[in-house]
Structure formats: structure tokens, C-alpha cells
Scaffold this active site. Structure first.
Site, PDB file in Angstrom:
ATOM      1  N   ASN A   9       0.876  -1.175   0.000  1.00  0.00           N
ATOM      2  CA  ASN A   9       0.000   0.000   0.000  1.00  0.00           C
ATOM      3  C   ASN A   9       0.910   1.222   0.000  1.00  0.00           C
ATOM      4  OD1 ASN A   9      -1.782   2.071   0.512  1.00  0.00           O
ATOM      5  ND2 ASN A   9      -2.328   1.392   2.583  1.00  0.00           N
ATOM      6  N   LYS A  11       0.165   4.230  -0.324  1.00  0.00           N
ATOM      7  CA  LYS A  11      -0.472   5.440   0.230  1.00  0.00           C
ATOM      8  C   LYS A  11      -0.204   6.623  -0.710  1.00  0.00           C
ATOM      9  CE  LYS A  11      -0.265   3.307   4.719  1.00  0.00           C
ATOM     10  NZ  LYS A  11      -0.169   3.424   6.166  1.00  0.00           N
ATOM     11  N   HIS A  98      -9.584   1.172   4.830  1.00  0.00           N
ATOM     12  CA  HIS A  98      -8.319   1.411   5.538  1.00  0.00           C
ATOM     13  C   HIS A  98      -8.577   2.396   6.682  1.00  0.00           C
ATOM     14  CE1 HIS A  98      -4.262   2.663   6.466  1.00  0.00           C
ATOM     15  NE2 HIS A  98      -3.842   1.562   5.849  1.00  0.00           N
ATOM     16  N   GLU A 100      -6.995   4.825   7.736  1.00  0.00           N
ATOM     17  CA  GLU A 100      -6.768   6.243   7.405  1.00  0.00           C
ATOM     18  C   GLU A 100      -7.987   6.829   6.691  1.00  0.00           C
ATOM     19  OE1 GLU A 100      -3.011   5.642   5.416  1.00  0.00           O
ATOM     20  OE2 GLU A 100      -2.108   5.116   7.344  1.00  0.00           O
ATOM     21  N   GLU A 170      -5.762  -4.914  10.486  1.00  0.00           N
ATOM     22  CA  GLU A 170      -4.742  -3.898  10.716  1.00  0.00           C
ATOM     23  C   GLU A 170      -5.054  -3.157  12.018  1.00  0.00           C
ATOM     24  OE1 GLU A 170      -2.645  -2.702   6.810  1.00  0.00           O
ATOM     25  OE2 GLU A 170      -4.381  -1.429   7.052  1.00  0.00           O
ATOM     26  N   GLY A 176       2.134   2.291  10.767  1.00  0.00           N
ATOM     27  CA  GLY A 176       3.088   3.384  10.619  1.00  0.00           C
ATOM     28  C   GLY A 176       3.771   3.791  11.913  1.00  0.00           C
ATOM     29  N   SER A 216       3.078  -2.074  10.489  1.00  0.00           N
ATOM     30  CA  SER A 216       4.524  -2.164  10.750  1.00  0.00           C
ATOM     31  C   SER A 216       5.087  -3.553  10.457  1.00  0.00           C
ATOM     32  CB  SER A 216       4.844  -1.725  12.173  1.00  0.00           C
ATOM     33  OG  SER A 216       4.488  -0.368  12.358  1.00  0.00           O
TER      34      SER A 216
HETATM   35  P1  PGA Z   1       2.618   0.259   7.687  1.00  0.00           P
HETATM   36  O1  PGA Z   1       1.179   0.481   7.027  1.00  0.00           O
HETATM   37  O2  PGA Z   1       3.154  -1.022   7.138  1.00  0.00           O
HETATM   38  O3  PGA Z   1       3.434   1.454   7.251  1.00  0.00           O
HETATM   39  O4  PGA Z   1       2.424   0.205   9.167  1.00  0.00           O
HETATM   40  C1  PGA Z   1       0.312  -0.600   6.821  1.00  0.00           C
HETATM   41  C2  PGA Z   1      -0.970  -0.099   6.194  1.00  0.00           C
HETATM   42  O5  PGA Z   1      -1.406   1.006   6.532  1.00  0.00           O
HETATM   43  O6  PGA Z   1      -1.567  -0.787   5.354  1.00  0.00           O
END
Ligand code: PGA
Length: 254
Positions: A9, A11, A98, A100, A170, A176, A216
Site C-alpha cells: 500500500n 499510500k 483502511h 486512514e 490492521e 506506521g 509495521s
Molecule cells: P505500515 O502500514 O506497514 O506502514 O504500518 C500498513 C498499512 O497502513 O496498510
């Protein structure tokens, strides 16, 4: 039986040329090192989708996905992109729900149910994300939250439609942050999700559903996470922006 998948992803990162370079590197590495996850998905910003799909053409293992799609078929929604448009450039997947999107764009389970329907109606496979916040986990609410996200987001689907979905657990506190769920914490939730799916759709559907872990996940912790019986791959944010790291995660299935 279910497929294992490693999905990146990106982003809102990488300009057009940077995205093409990264994807070309990933394609080459994944080809050279033909072991690891059965399917590799790259979910890029909209601007890259068409070019990436062209580069991946004929590659049976690597697919392209978007990170969002609108719930309407088409119309006066300035700035939005429809599932049909995404499908038309050669993408196969779309990330929906997601955290976010839930947090910054107010996407609710009800809206996500509509987005899921529209994506499926246009031949896209949703990678449907669920997961609790730190507050919810600390309050002991995580199982309930996940159950509600499933009930309100996807349980309106019949078993045939549901079978098109990939799920991604997640935990919001792990995204993140550099704080990964332990493999025990992740496995516990993945097993819970599969048990919920079995109760709703039957054991066969539950066994056939790919459930990814995200938050992460990196080349170092992926082997232990992916070794868990109910973890079928990863949804990778930060580490998907480096070809070597991402490919090492793809290989973590060996
Ligand atoms: P990350 O993000 O691996 O940077 O923690 C995962 C995601 O948001 O899908």
C-alpha cells in the site's frame, strides 16, 4: 484452499516516475526470486494504475490495486474515481476501509458496505480492512469492534460475493508506528475472524478466505507473522516503498 498474498500500500507517496521505477524493480526481483507469496499486489495512487497494469501484463503473479473507490457508479462527484474507471485501466483489487480512510475521511461501516457492493459489481476484489484503535484494545473492546466492522461492512454479502474478498486485519495502533502486533496477538485476532466467518458463511468459506495482517510489518518480523496458521500474508505500507524490503517480505513465506 486460500491463497497467500503480499500486498503493498503505497499510500500518497511517489511521483509518477518514482512509482514506475519502484514497480519495475519489484517486478524484476519477484521474477528472479520466484519463491514466496503466491500473489503479489501493488496498491498505488490512481495516477500510476494504468502504467503499472501495462508493465504487469502477462505476469500471472503480480496484480495492481487502487486504495479507494467511490460508492456511486458514476456522476457528479468532482475529484472522485469510480470502481469502473479503476477496473478499466487493468487493476484487479481495491483497498476499502483502511483506517486512514475511516479516520481522516469519515468512512463508516455503512458507507464501506456500499463501496464493497459497487467494487464487486464492477469486477474489483476488495481488500477490506478492519482493526481496533489502541483505546479500543485497552478497553478490551477489540473483538467486538472487529465483529461489528464485519457485520456492518460485509455480512450483507451472500457467500459467493463474500468469496471475492480479501480481509486485512490492521490494528490501528500498529500502522506506521513501528509497533507491530506480536505474532500471538495477530494470530489470536485472525483465528477469531476465521471463527466468525465460519459461523456466518460456513467452514469452507472461512477456510478459503485470505486474511492479511497489516501494521509495521517488515522483512524482519514477516517470517514469524506469516508462520501463524491463520495469517495468510500482509498488507504492507512503509516497507512497500523499498523494492528490496518488499521483495524480502514476499519471500518470507519460505
Ligand atoms: P505500515 O502500514 O506497514 O506502514 O504500518 C500498513 C498499512 O497502513 O496498510
Amino acid at each position: 484452499m486460500r491463497k497467500n498474498i503480499v500486498a503493498g500500500n503505497w499510500k500518497m507517496n511517489l511521483d509518477y516516475n518514482e512509482g514506475l521505477s519502484l514497480f519495475s524493480e519489484v517486478l524484476n526481483m519477484v521474477k528472479d526470486e520466484a519463491t514466496g507469496a503466491q500473489e503479489v499486489v501493488v496498491c498505488s495512487p490512481f495516477i500510476h494504475l494504468h502504467s503499472l497494469a501495462q508493465l504487469a501484463k502477462g505476469n500471472g503473479r503480480v496484480s495492481i490495486g487502487a486504495q479507494n473507490a467511490h460508492q456511486a457508479e458514476s456522476g457528479a462527484y468532482t475529484g472522485e474515481v469510480s470502481a469502473k474507471q479503476i477496473k478499466s485501466v487493468g487493476a484487479t483489487y481495491v483497498i476499502l476501509g483502511h483506517s486512514e480512510r475511516r479516520q481522516y475521511f469519515g468512512e463508516t461501516n455503512q458507507l464501506l458496505a456500499q463501496k464493497t457492493d459497487t467494487a464487486l459489481a464492477n469486477g474489483l476484489k476488495p481488500i477490506f480492512c478492519i482493526g481496533e484503535t489502541l483505546q479500543e484494545r485497552e478497553a478490551g473492546q477489540h473483538f467486538n469492534i472487529i465483529k461489528t466492522q464485519l457485520e456492518e461492512g460485509v455480512y450483507h454479502l451472500d457467500a459467493d460475493k463474500f468469496a471475492q474478498l480479501v480481509l486485512a486485519y490492521e490494528p490501528v495502533w500498529a500502522i506506521g508506528t513501528g509497533v507491530t502486533a506480536t505474532s500471538e496477538q495477530a494470530q489470536e485476532i485472525h483465528a477469531f475472524i476465521r471463527q466468525e466467518l465460519a459461523a456466518k458463511y460456513g467452514q469452507q468459506v472461512a477456510d478459503d478466505t485470505t486474511i492479511l495482517y497489516g501494521g509495521s510489518c517488515n522483512a524482519k518480523n514477516a517470517p514469524e507473522l506469516f508462520a501463524q496458521p491463520d495469517i495468510d500474508g500482509g498488507l504492507i505500507g512503509g516497507a512497500s516503498l523499498k523494492s528490496r524490503d518488499f521483495t524480502d517480505i514476499v519471500k518470507a513465506f519460505n
